[in-house]
Design a protein around this motif. Structure first.
Motif, short mmCIF file in Angstrom:
data_model
loop_
_atom_site.label_atom_id
_atom_site.label_comp_id
_atom_site.label_asym_id
_atom_site.label_seq_id
_atom_site.Cartn_x
_atom_site.Cartn_y
_atom_site.Cartn_z
N VAL A 158 1.59 -0.68 20.95
CA VAL A 158 0.67 0.14 20.17
C VAL A 158 -0.55 -0.70 19.84
N LYS A 159 -1.73 -0.17 20.17
CA LYS A 159 -2.97 -0.84 19.78
C LYS A 159 -3.67 0.08 18.81
N PHE A 160 -4.19 -0.48 17.74
CA PHE A 160 -4.85 0.32 16.73
C PHE A 160 -6.16 -0.35 16.35
N ALA A 161 -7.25 0.39 16.47
CA ALA A 161 -8.57 -0.13 16.11
C ALA A 161 -9.18 0.82 15.08
N PRO A 162 -9.00 0.54 13.77
CA PRO A 162 -9.54 1.45 12.74
C PRO A 162 -11.05 1.57 12.83
N ASN A 163 -11.73 0.51 13.29
CA ASN A 163 -13.17 0.58 13.54
C ASN A 163 -13.51 -0.45 14.60
N TYR A 164 -14.80 -0.59 14.89
CA TYR A 164 -15.22 -1.48 15.97
C TYR A 164 -15.04 -2.95 15.63
N ASN A 165 -14.74 -3.26 14.38
CA ASN A 165 -14.72 -4.66 13.99
C ASN A 165 -13.32 -5.25 13.86
N MET A 166 -12.32 -4.46 14.14
CA MET A 166 -10.98 -5.03 14.13
C MET A 166 -10.06 -4.30 15.08
N ALA A 196 -19.21 -10.44 12.30
CA ALA A 196 -20.66 -10.54 12.23
C ALA A 196 -21.29 -9.44 11.38
N GLU A 197 -20.78 -8.22 11.50
CA GLU A 197 -21.38 -7.12 10.75
C GLU A 197 -21.15 -7.29 9.25
N TYR A 198 -19.92 -7.68 8.88
CA TYR A 198 -19.59 -7.86 7.46
C TYR A 198 -20.40 -8.98 6.83
N LEU A 199 -20.63 -10.03 7.59
CA LEU A 199 -21.31 -11.20 7.04
C LEU A 199 -22.81 -11.18 7.34
N ASN A 200 -23.29 -10.06 7.87
CA ASN A 200 -24.70 -9.95 8.23
C ASN A 200 -25.19 -11.06 9.14
N LEU A 201 -24.33 -11.43 10.10
CA LEU A 201 -24.68 -12.57 10.94
C LEU A 201 -25.65 -12.20 12.06
N ASN A 205 -29.00 -14.09 13.97
CA ASN A 205 -28.76 -14.47 15.36
C ASN A 205 -27.48 -15.28 15.51
N GLN A 206 -26.45 -14.87 14.72
CA GLN A 206 -25.16 -15.54 14.81
C GLN A 206 -24.07 -14.51 15.04
N ASP A 207 -22.91 -14.99 15.42
CA ASP A 207 -21.77 -14.10 15.64
C ASP A 207 -20.50 -14.89 15.36
N LEU A 208 -19.52 -14.22 14.72
CA LEU A 208 -18.27 -14.91 14.42
C LEU A 208 -17.11 -13.94 14.58
N SER A 209 -16.08 -14.38 15.27
CA SER A 209 -14.86 -13.58 15.32
C SER A 209 -13.67 -14.50 15.19
N LYS B 29 -15.33 -5.96 26.75
CA LYS B 29 -16.28 -6.57 25.81
C LYS B 29 -17.44 -7.24 26.51
N ASP B 30 -18.56 -7.29 25.80
CA ASP B 30 -19.70 -8.01 26.35
C ASP B 30 -19.64 -9.46 25.84
N LEU B 31 -20.66 -10.23 26.17
CA LEU B 31 -20.63 -11.66 25.83
C LEU B 31 -20.71 -11.91 24.33
N LYS B 32 -21.07 -10.86 23.57
CA LYS B 32 -21.12 -11.02 22.12
C LYS B 32 -19.89 -10.40 21.48
N ASN B 33 -18.83 -10.20 22.28
CA ASN B 33 -17.59 -9.63 21.78
C ASN B 33 -17.69 -8.17 21.38
N LYS B 34 -18.82 -7.54 21.72
CA LYS B 34 -18.99 -6.14 21.34
C LYS B 34 -18.24 -5.26 22.34
N PRO B 35 -17.40 -4.33 21.83
CA PRO B 35 -16.68 -3.47 22.77
C PRO B 35 -17.61 -2.45 23.43
N ILE B 36 -17.47 -2.30 24.72
CA ILE B 36 -18.33 -1.38 25.47
C ILE B 36 -17.43 -0.44 26.27
#
Lengths: 585, 160
Positions: A158-166, A196-201, A205-209, B29-36
């Motif tokens: 089972v895969k569950f993605a409540p939104n795009y960020n998790m 990134a979205e939560y932390l306004n990264l 010009n930053q990204d974190l996962s 995903k793209d190179l920024k981990n964004k799902p496409i």
């Protein structure tokens, strides 16, 4: 059994005709399409690899198996209707699989089947599924037909993605082995968070996962009567933590893995009560890249990370009457530990290929290892058009520097034990330093050059000499017209140890975008043993049109490792005719 | 058992008549981990999308992307098209994608198909492999690359 082969061939032809016929009927159908109901979508593919092995008086060690005509065939078919998809894969190994495939791939059976439901948030699968957590260090269920790997899990996911960020994944299954499954139960959980979205990264010009995973393997001790009071549990737990960070042109990825105490196999591949250790792996990767420039550093330390759905391997007798284990066929591997080195495309640079040393091995007092440590650096650069070194079309340079070592520490042979250090390096297994230059001179001439220096210590890697090799290759493509071209390549290897010097060459002629033919030869002229001074000649061609591709090859197969994506399978020397066919629908 | 397979084969053949050349709805995903989502992200009306499957270790793939990059500026000006390079590199080589892309100075959007979900759904056996898509329908497939095939690709895109 013969009629099964016939049946399969007949079905294959029928299939080809039905697809061709269908292509022609498309125009007719289109008119009716708007009125007709939605019948869902049917898709899949067919792959067939046939080999006819022949006697070869010039190749002393060539194997001619009992069934000279062998084939591996795969029919993959799926039916999708809205959110539902059902799929299956039929596999036919007739008359027997190609040489040195897992002997459990035998006959024609249903290999894979599944039912999947997928909407925006949920993705639920029953049956077989493929999966990878992080970089695969604790779980990767995948298929590679060229290597004879199919480690799909059979169960539920089972895969569950409540939104795009998790995204969360939970799974249970048993691992495929041949056409059955092993008795080990695999439980898995994975979570990925994109912060990134939560932390306004993104604004900065930053990204974190970040991500974390768990994999449990439960295997009862009932199968191992020698275990009376083992120092490890029936359930083995593996954990993984990772983070991926990006800042402009800079990026860094780190992953840490831990595997709880598990039995260690002795030289006879048997478990014992006292022999148990935990395992761990750390990977660090960072780099910087911008237009025309790329730098990547990849470091990894891995200790006792062999992880199998059945602890002890099965033992088979191969066609030469020698014992071989299921591990030799890459069977029952739960995780994926590829070698982090450059994958060369030159023929001679693929003779001494490094495989990652993920597990513990006590072969004799000289060969004791617990894992590997090392790293590689990649550097890409483009000399821009119009500069002195770039010329009219630019020049590309690619450097790679890889070094891999045993873990440093104290090893005792009897009783087998080790105590290894985190930092530092032990005996060197392998190194590979290379430079690749690609240059388009003009529309007519394209040139390429490679220099590769390799160090491969067979004393530690399965037996043999220490090998040091230098390889030089030069290639050129001459374009007669926009579609017709000739490519030729010369290769030379100077080696100390093992089979010593080689020479190689290949010619490839492209008639047009559909048809090409080639001829290549590698010649072990420098070997000390006269019987090894042979040519491995091959001639063949490929025809492709649309989704269809047919390739034919006649020649000699050099015995050794065949590698795809850093994982290798051993193949014996042989001579013969190969036919490959594949298409999708 | 045999008759079961015969039945299954027969079913498959009869079903091929309903095969639709549609893109599967798969998210990578793209190179920024964004799902496409492959099907929904590339759905601009009448725009031609070329999905080119490649890997950092695949020499003909690199030749193909290199050859197309020479003309890419002209093509995208003249034709309403976009090339999406889908890397099938697994964790062994995936970290090489980003520096190689920049090192080669390629203008493409890159997506990562690390465990080959999309590759499998499209039944791709060998790379390079390119599919040409217009209005969410697969119009043409290139199973392999030989020197100069980029000109055929241009003709195909132009003809759509």
């Amino acid at each position: 059994m013969k009629h099964t082969t016939l049946l399969f061939t007949a079905l294959l032809l029928l299939f080809v005709f039905s697809v061709v016929a269908q292509d022609q009927s498309i125009n007719l159908q289109e008119d009716n399409e708007k009125e007709s109901k939605y019948f869902g979508r049917f898709y899949g593919g067919l792959e067939s690899n046939v080999q006819y092995y022949v006697e070869d008086s010039g190749l002393e060690s060539a194997i001619v198996p009992e069934d000279q005509l062998r084939s591996n065939n795969y029919l993959y078919a799926n039916y999708n209707y809205n959110k539902w998809t059902a799929g299956m894969q039929i596999e036919a190994y007739e008359q027997n699989a190609l040489l040195n495939y897992n002997p459990k791939f035998e006959g024609t059976h249903l290999g894979i089947y599944f039912l999947n439901y997928k909407d925006e948030k949920w993705d639920v699968t029953l049956g077989h599924f493929y999966e990878q957590f992080g970089n695969g260090m604790i779980l990767r269920a995948w298929e590679d037909r060229a290597l004879g790997i199919n480690s799909a899990l059979r169960g539920g996911r089972v895969k569950f993605a409540p939104n795009y960020n998790m995204e969360f994944t939970a799974l249970y299954g048993r691992q495929r082995s041949g056409f059955g499954v092993t008795s080990g139960d695999i439980f898995g959980f994975n979570a990925d968070f994109f912060l990134a979205e939560y932390l306004n990264l993104y604004e900065k010009n930053q990204d974190l996962s970040v991500g974390l995973s768990y994999v449990g393997r439960y295997e009862s001790f009932d199968a191992y009567p020698q275990l009376q009071n083992p120092e490890f549990d029936e359930l083995t737990n593996a954990f993984s933590l990772r983070a991926d960070y990006m800042w402009g042109a800079f990026y860094a990825v780190a992953e840490a893995n831990y595997k709880s105490e598990d039995g260690i196999l002795n030289v006879q591949n048997l478990l014992s009560d006292q022999s148990a250790k935990s395992g761990n792996a750390v990977t660090l990767n960072f780099g910087y890249s911008k237009s025309g420039f790329g730098l990547d550093v990849n470091l990894r330390r891995m200790e006792n990370m062999g992880f199998y759905s059945r602890r002890e391997p099965e033992v088979f007798t191969n066609f030469e009457g020698e014992p071989q284990t299921s591990f030799d066929y890459l069977d029952t591997f739960i995780n994926f530990t590829p070698a982090l080195t450059k994958q060369h495309h030159s023929l001679l640079a693929n003779i001494y290929v490094f495989q990652a040393q993920h597990s513990v091995l006590f072969e004799d007092p000289q060969v004791m290892r617990a894992g590997e440590t090392g790293g590689q650096i990649d550097f890409f650069y483009k000399f821009k058009k119009g500069t002195f070194l770039g010329g009219k079309h630019g020049t590309h340079i690619f450097l790679n520097y890889s070094n891999w070592y045993n873990l440093p520490g104290r090893y005792t042979f009897n009783p087998p034990d080790y105590d290894v250090d985190f930092f530092g390096r032990g005996n060197k297994y392998f190194s590979d330093y290379s430079i690749e230059i690609k240059k388009k001179v003009n529309e007519t001439w394209h040139l390429g050059f490679n220099y590769i220096n390799q160090y491969y210590d067979q004393r530690l890697l399965g037996g043999g000499d220490l090998v040091r090799a230098d390889i030089v290759t030069a290639e050129a493509t001459y374009n007669f017209t926009r579609k017709r071209s000739l490519r030729f390549e010369l290769e030379k290897m100077w080696a100390v140890g093992d089979r010593q010097d080689w020479f190689g060459g290949s010619i490839e002629y492209n008639f047009n975008e559909n048809l090409s033919v080639y001829f290549w030869d590698i010649w072990n002229y420098g070997s000390d043993k006269p019987e090894e001074r042979v040519h491995y000649l091959n001639v063949g061609g490929a025809y492709r049109i649309g989704a269809y591709r047919v390739a034919l090859n006649y020649g000699r197969q050099r015995g050794g490792l065949v590698c795809v994506g850093g994982v290798c399978r051993f193949v014996p020397e042989s001579s013969g005719l190969t036919l490959n066919f594949n298409t999708s629908f | 058992m045999k008759s079961l397979f015969l039945f299954l084969f027969a079913t498959i053949f009869s079903l091929t008549a309903y095969a639709q050349n549609e893109l599967p709805s798969i998210t990578i995903k793209d190179l920024k981990n964004k799902p496409i989502n492959i099907k929904h992200e590339y759905a601009e009306k009448d725009k031609v999308y070329v999905f080119s499957f490649w890997a950092t270790w695949c020499a003909p793939c690199i030749s193909e992307l290199e050859a197309i990059s020479e003309y890419y500026e002209d093509w995208s000006e003249e034709l309403n098209m976009e090339l999406v390079a889908i890397s099938t590199d697994d964790s062994r080589t995936q970290r090489r994608v980003r520096p190689m892309l920049n090192g080669k100075d390629w203008p493409y959007q890159v997506l990562l198909d690390g465990n080959q979900e999309l590759k499998r759904a499209l039944s791709i056996v060998n790379i390079p492999y390119s599919i040409v898509v217009k209005n969410q329908k697969i119009e043409h497939i290139f199973n392999g690359y030989t020197q100069g095939a980029e000109h055929e690709l241009y003709e195909v895109i132009k003809g759509l």
